[in-house]
Design an enzyme around this catalytic site. Structure first.
Site, PDB file in Angstrom:
ATOM      1  N   ALA A  22       7.677 -34.206   0.189  1.00 25.30           N
ATOM      2  CA  ALA A  22       6.831 -34.990  -0.722  1.00 25.30           C
ATOM      3  C   ALA A  22       5.848 -34.140  -1.514  1.00 25.30           C
ATOM      4  CB  ALA A  22       6.059 -36.051   0.067  1.00 25.30           C
ATOM      5  N   ARG A  27       0.828 -25.420  -7.328  1.00 25.64           N
ATOM      6  CA  ARG A  27       0.685 -23.979  -7.545  1.00 25.64           C
ATOM      7  C   ARG A  27       1.924 -23.353  -8.181  1.00 25.64           C
ATOM      8  NH1 ARG A  27      -1.154 -21.037  -2.282  1.00 25.64           N
ATOM      9  NH2 ARG A  27      -0.523 -22.900  -1.142  1.00 25.64           N
ATOM     10  N   THR A  93       0.635 -34.264   7.835  1.00 24.57           N
ATOM     11  CA  THR A  93       2.039 -34.114   8.227  1.00 24.57           C
ATOM     12  C   THR A  93       2.506 -35.196   9.200  1.00 24.57           C
ATOM     13  OG1 THR A  93       1.224 -32.468   9.803  1.00 24.57           O
ATOM     14  CG2 THR A  93       2.240 -31.655   7.770  1.00 24.57           C
ATOM     15  N   GLY A 153      -1.909 -22.049  11.654  1.00 26.30           N
ATOM     16  CA  GLY A 153      -2.321 -22.630  12.922  1.00 26.30           C
ATOM     17  C   GLY A 153      -1.988 -21.671  14.054  1.00 26.30           C
ATOM     18  N   TYR A 361      37.412 -13.511 -26.787  1.00 25.58           N
ATOM     19  CA  TYR A 361      36.977 -14.796 -26.241  1.00 25.58           C
ATOM     20  C   TYR A 361      38.200 -15.685 -26.038  1.00 25.58           C
ATOM     21  CZ  TYR A 361      35.418 -19.586 -25.913  1.00 25.58           C
ATOM     22  OH  TYR A 361      35.253 -20.881 -25.485  1.00 25.58           O
ATOM     23  N   ALA A 375      42.436  -6.576 -28.625  1.00 24.15           N
ATOM     24  CA  ALA A 375      40.992  -6.561 -28.848  1.00 24.15           C
ATOM     25  C   ALA A 375      40.610  -7.459 -30.025  1.00 24.15           C
ATOM     26  CB  ALA A 375      40.524  -5.141 -29.117  1.00 24.15           C
ATOM     27  N   ASN A 381      38.790 -22.983 -30.224  1.00 22.36           N
ATOM     28  CA  ASN A 381      39.070 -24.164 -29.402  1.00 22.36           C
ATOM     29  C   ASN A 381      38.188 -25.366 -29.714  1.00 22.36           C
ATOM     30  OD1 ASN A 381      36.972 -22.488 -28.317  1.00 22.36           O
ATOM     31  ND2 ASN A 381      36.983 -23.710 -26.456  1.00 22.36           N
ATOM     32  N   TYR A 382      37.221 -25.228 -30.622  1.00 19.17           N
ATOM     33  CA  TYR A 382      36.243 -26.296 -30.840  1.00 19.17           C
ATOM     34  C   TYR A 382      36.050 -26.505 -32.333  1.00 19.17           C
ATOM     35  CZ  TYR A 382      31.737 -28.780 -30.450  1.00 19.17           C
ATOM     36  OH  TYR A 382      30.714 -29.694 -30.541  1.00 19.17           O
TER      37      TYR A 382
END
Length: 472
Positions: A22, A27, A93, A153, A361, A375, A381-382
């Site tokens: 929770a 910080r 807690t 603690g 690519y 090379a 593709n788009y």
């Protein structure tokens, strides 16, 4: 590392894990909750839940803050059976654990209390934490020897037993000299959990309901309490970006050690970064400065060369990748295939022995076995609206600097001439060309130079005359 079998609890014992998640983590200086920040490409709460499952938790309750649907979504994405509870007020807690009262009331032999911002705890440690419960202990607390105990603690002990846990602000001068400190995690006998938690008060320096108070409550009621001591690294909590980076450093160290122990060669281990789910086969070689994103599998004997970035990828045995390669989700590299420098591959299958050596690519494509991609080749593709596939047959040869406009199929054994723009299918064993015809004009260069820079002309006028003389 101790085997989990050394701390195995009886398989018949049920275990409820209550994960406290929770905290907002102010910080962190972030717009998202602390527990959603990632370590090795998995959220911190995801690490905790995965480890608890591995350690044998039979049910999980996660306590989140109000209006934190993002945390609930992350929990249920990976662990759909986990129950979500909301802690409306942050009163400590013990109060947070009681937010999961409904889960506690269902009854379990063991209850583990864990924290969503401590991602380094091992499954073996959770098993170690539970083991004394099966031997009659009522409460088990995780402790560690702190290099600097300030803020932690302190464990107040009597022989091997834990008498109390004193929060730093409430500890006496002498108690603050103690270096055995509280790691936060606890295991509670299931039939005692609610009774102990309901007795916790808030008479302390912060006015909060401390989970740690159940140790003294349990002892006052005649129940044995125990300690499970772990290395300080495991209880490393994350409250800011520096601690997040430290956690990343520690988990990367673990992943590198595990990889090398399994038969992987890391030339410079400290420069390689793994994801929590990276899978590497025996005799894989990873050169310096390689980053593994989520979902990467590298099979036996493959080599990943320097400065490569891999994500959502499977590399078959004997293949070579890089240097300077980028493999994106859906890349499938076949046995003994080669992906060279400055190659990017996405959602593409590369057949056995195929070669994509450099400056290429390939997206949304299938490349047949033994094909050679020259090379500078790209799959187009788009089109701004949809993605389309390119199919290249076995043994095909794609000349350098070619653009393959999808959807398109290039047959087995076919050739594409260098510098081509291919827009139509090419049959098996055919040659495809898509470029302008070359023209040669004998002696043109001599005339051009003479006319382009006659005596007395300045550079600007020469440039303007030059443009008129060029016939293309």
């Amino acid at each position: 590392m101790t085997s989990i079998d050394a701390f195995k609890t009886p398989s018949s014992r049920s275990c409820l894990a209550v994960v406290l998640a929770a905290g907002e983590g102010t910080r962190m200086k972030s717009g998202k909750p602390k527990v959603l920040h990632q370590v090795a490409n998995r959220s911190m709460v995801g690490h905790v839940l995965a480890t608890l499952t591995k350690a044998g938790a039979t049910s999980v309750a996660v306590v989140i803050g109000p209006d934190r649907e993002d945390v609930a979504k992350e929990v249920q994405k990976g662990f759909p059976e986990a129950r979500i509870f909301v802690q409306k007020d942050r009163l400590g807690t013990a109060h947070a654990v009681l937010s999961a009262r409904e889960a506690l009331e269902l009854g379990a032999d063991d209850v583990i209390v864990a924290f969503g911002d401590t991602p380094l705890v091992l499954a073996e440690t959770f098993a170690k934490l539970r083991a004394p419960l099966a031997q009659g202990a009522g409460v088990v607390a995780m402790g560690f020897e702190a290099k600097d105990p300030t803020g932690y603690g302190r464990f107040i002990t009597s022989g091997d037993e834990l008498r109390a846990i004193r929060e730093h602000k409430d500890a006496s001068v002498d108690e603050r000299e103690i270096t055995l400190c509280n790691g936060g995690l606890m295991a509670i006998r299931g039939d005692l959990a609610l009774m102990l938690l309901d007795r916790v008060g808030n008479d302390n320096a912060k006015g909060e309901y401390y989970l740690t108070d159940i140790v003294e409550i349990a002892r006052d009621l005649g129940h044995r309490t125990a300690i499970a001591i772990v290395p300080e690294e495991e209880v490393h909590g994350v409250n800011d970006r520096a601690q997040l980076a430290a956690a990343e450093h520690m988990i990367q160290g673990r992943l590198r050690e595990e990889a090398m122990a399994s038969g992987v060669t890391l030339i410079a281990p400290e420069t390689v970064f793994f994801s929590h789910d990276t899978q590497l086969g025996q005799d894989v070689v990873v050169e310096p400065h390689v980053v593994f994103g989520p979902g990467v599998v590298v099979e036996e004997g493959a080599v990943v060369h320097s400065f490569s970035h891999l994500e959502g990828t499977r590399i078959a045995s004997g293949a070579g990748v890089g240097p300077f390669a980028r493999l994106r989700p859906g890349a499938r590299i076949g046995p003994k295939a080669k992906v060279g420098n400055f190659v990017e591959i996405k959602n593409t299958e590369l057949g056995a022995g195929a070669k994509v050596s450099h400056l290429t690519y390939l997206g949304d494509a299938s490349i047949g076995a033994e094909a050679n991609i020259g090379a500078g080749t790209i799959t187009c593709n788009y089109d701004g609206f949809g993605k389309y596939r390119t199919e290249i047959g076995e043994g095909a040869f794609i000349g350098s600097n070619s653009s393959l406009v999808a959807p398109i199929t290039i047959g087995k054994g076919a050739f594409v001439g260098s510098g081509s723009v291919i827009t139509d299918d090419i049959p098996d064993n055919a040659l495809g060309l898509g470029r302008g015809r070359q023209i040669v004009k004998e002696g043109w260069a001599i005339e051009f130079r003479h006319k382009a820079r006659p005596p007395g002309r300045n550079n600007r006028s020469c440039h303007n005359r030059l443009r008129k003389l060029i016939p293309f």
